[in-house]
Design a protein around this motif. Structure first.
Motif: not given
Ligand SMILES: Cc1cc2nc3c(=O)[nH]c(=O)nc-3n(C[C@H](O)[C@H](O)[C@H](O)COP(=O)(O)OP(=O)(O)OC[C@H]3O[C@@H](n4cnc5c(N)ncnc54)[C@H](O)[C@@H]3O)c2cc1C
Length: 583
Positions: A327-343
């Motif tokens: 649903r939020y494919p931008f979470l799979k790469t780059g900074t957004c992915n880093e944030m997702f993993r942090y959470i």
């Protein structure tokens, strides 16, 4: 001093400034944009939708006519118009809403047609387009029209002609440290929000309300300055992501949890269950979530060490997580992915409500003329369109308003020509800007911090009489003259910039606080703990601010009359939402 002549001067180069410049050039004017940052890389527009996708809106039927696979034939401009007034809790300037609704399809079509490879995602009324795409579209347009640009130069003051008309503005070239004037037939302010007045914001640095402050100093009328939208789910820590609204962008679903420092969920302690549902599942989430967070952190003292709460994501199983990421494919790469993993790794990320969007601002009419002849304004620096709460797109606002303001300014400049600047006005504005070189010696960074603390405490998510009065006297007690530059070099003098920004922040803070004190009710984004109800009998009014005084002006209800009476703040929101065409 260098004086540059042009037909139309545009101050600011976000969506509003760029669209205004192109429209003014199409109107036959010689156009100059002066902006504080880089022409295509400054302001909030670039951040819109957190660089993922900004929502740009019009009515569903017009959207359907664009053949981009979204829209709703059963929708209408009339329904959209009524919904915006309901969303604004009846405070909207009806003529500005009409202008918005009528012209929104034109600007959306313009972006879609200029970006053939765009695959806009959206719903019936809304498409998602990155803010950077919007900026690039209009940057190309101004280049094709040979619009002149001066970058890295900050507005100091508006300049008038002998007859009192605004006839240009004074600027500081930040890199060279040189002051220059622009003498224009018409001036358009498109300087965005007043974010820097607050300690915690989602906006870019540099948005210090200098356009609004210059307008106030020149005697312009402002409207509803008390209306400030806070965005919940803005990262407070770690520092490298502070100010990012990513958690907010991904929060409107069942996976997210907000917890206090003790690890407890708290929403239903502060909101009735019906409002919790709205906070989670509707576009009214900004104000309801911010309210609940404020109660938990400030009133109950259960905030974390960064002054906020924790935003967490919970998944039932791997499949659930995969569906979320799809649903939020931008979470799979780059900074957004880093944030997702942090959470995930930290079982949450610290967030709180940040100053995000300014619903109030410079008063304009539907031609985007201000109360001062020769001065026009567009975009977030104006007030009135969204009344007490913006649910519809500010990106649409900046474009429809920029377009009209540019057209009007070109026509005005053609009619009146370029009036000669009043020499006294020029000298006074220059002398004012140079004060920190000869007055006090204290570092203006400390002044900025004080203003931030006072405004955030007195004019934050929830306000009350005592807090606002204390804040207003705190602002008035700050003496600009004891602050000065920390180096006498003029080139890229950061302390000079801090002093200049503080000068404007003080002006905006006073307007925000005085307007807040005048509204003795709660409405939309404006919440008072001491008047926790919406009062359509006494306060269906606009707060008009000019020369330090606030006037209450009854809202002109026109073709959208408002039910009278007084209702509890939350009950009123629920009642308003029930009347929306899409609820
Ligand atoms: C993080 C974030 C996400 C957002 N997401 C959305 C979204 O998804 N949808 C939506 O509808 N809205 C969104 N908004 C709001 C929307 O982006 C803004 O309201 C809109 O872009 C404002 O456009 P503008 O042209 O009026 O101002 P801005 O884009 O802010 O531009 C202001 C311009 O004025 C210049 N300027 C400022 N001060 C001076 C000065 N002293 N001298 C010279 N120039 C000056 C700046 O450098 C800049 O060029 C978001 C806002 C933020 C902060």
């Amino acid at each position: 001093m260098k004086i540059i002549k042009t037909d139309v001067l545009i101050v600011g180069s976000g969506g509003a400034g760029l669209r205004a410049a192109a429209a003014a050039a199409d109107g036959g004017a010689k156009v100059l944009i002066v902006c504080k940052g880089k022409v295509n890389r400054s302001g909030s527009t670039l951040l819109a939708g957190a660089n993922v996708s900004a929502d740009v809106m019009c009515d569903g039927r017009s959207m359907a006519s664009m053949n981009i696979g979204i829209g709703d034939e059963n929708d209408s401009k009339e329904k959209f118009y009524q919904d915006i007034i309901l969303e604004g809790v009846y405070l909207n300037d009806r003529a500005l809403v009409k202008q918005y609704v009528e012209n929104a399809p034109t600007v959306i079509r313009e972006i879609v047609e200029n970006n053939k490879n765009l695959h806009p995602k959206g719903d019936d009324r809304e498409i998602g387009i990155p803010g950077s795409t919007i900026i690039d579209t209009y940057y190309k347009m101004i280049k094709e029209r040979d619009v002149d640009v001066i970058e890295d130069s900050s507005l100091l003051d508006l300049l008038k002609a002998k007859d009192g008309n605004v006839a240009g503005a004074l600027f500081l070239d930040l890199l060279r440290g040189e002051i220059f004037a622009v003498n224009a037939g018409a001036t358009v302010l498109a300087t965005g929000g007043m974010h820097n007045c607050y300690s915690f914001t989602s906006g870019t640095t540099g948005l210090a309300g200098e356009g609004q402050a210059a307008a106030i100093r020149a005697g312009a009328e402002m409207t509803d300055m008390e209306m400030v939208t806070f965005c919940p789910g803005v990262i407070t820590h770690p520092m490298k992501w502070r100010g990012s609204i990513l958690p907010y962008i991904i929060h409107t679903n069942d996976e997210f949890r907000l917890r206090n420092a003790k690890g407890e969920e708290f929403m239903d302690r502060h909101l009735p269950q019906s409002a919790v549902d709205l906070a989670l599942h509707s576009e009214w989430n900004k104000l309801l979530l911010c309210y609940a967070m404020y109660k938990e952190v400030v009133d109950e003292g259960r905030g974390d060490e960064w002054g906020g709460v924790s935003f967490d994501l919970e998944f039932r199983d791997e499949e659930h997580e995969k569906a979320f990421l799809d649903r939020y494919p931008f979470l799979k790469t780059g900074t957004c992915n880093e944030m997702f993993r942090y959470i995930k790794e930290h079982r949450g990320i610290p967030v709180y409500g940040a100053a995000h969007y300014f619903d109030g601002g410079i008063m304009v009419d539907p031609s985007f003329a201000t109360s001062l002849r020769g001065l026009f304004a567009a975009g977030e620096c104006t007030g009135g369109t969204f009344g007490a709460n913006r649910v519809s797109a500010a990106t649409t606002q900046m474009l429809v308003q920029g377009f009209e303001a540019g057209k009007s300014a070109a026509a005005y400049a053609k009619e009146t020509g370029i009036r000669e600047l009043c020499p006294n006005c020029l000298e006074k504005a220059e002398a004012d800007a140079l004060r920190p070189f000869s007055e006090g010696a204290k570092d203006p960074r400390t002044l900025k911090k004080k203003i931030n603390e006072i405004v955030s405490a007195g004019a934050g998510v929830v306000r009350n009489e005592e807090g606002m009065k204390k804040a207003l006297s705190g602002i008035k007690a700050l003496d600009l003259s004891v602050y000065g530059v920390t180096t006498s070099l003029r080139e890229y003098n950061r302390s000079w910039m801090d002093w200049l920004e503080s000068r404007s922040m003080l002006v905006c803070a006073e307007a925000i606080l005085k307007s807040s004190l005048a509204r003795r009710e709660s409405r939309g984004v404006f919440i008072r703990s001491d008047y926790f109800y919406t009062d359509n009998d006494e306060f269906l009014v606009w707060t008009r601010y000019r020369d330090g005084e606030v006037r209450l002006v009854p809202v002109e209800q026109g073709d959208y009359p408002v039910p009278g009476g007084r209702l509890g703040y939350i009950e009123n929101i629920e009642a308003v939402i029930k009347r929306l065409s899409y609820s």
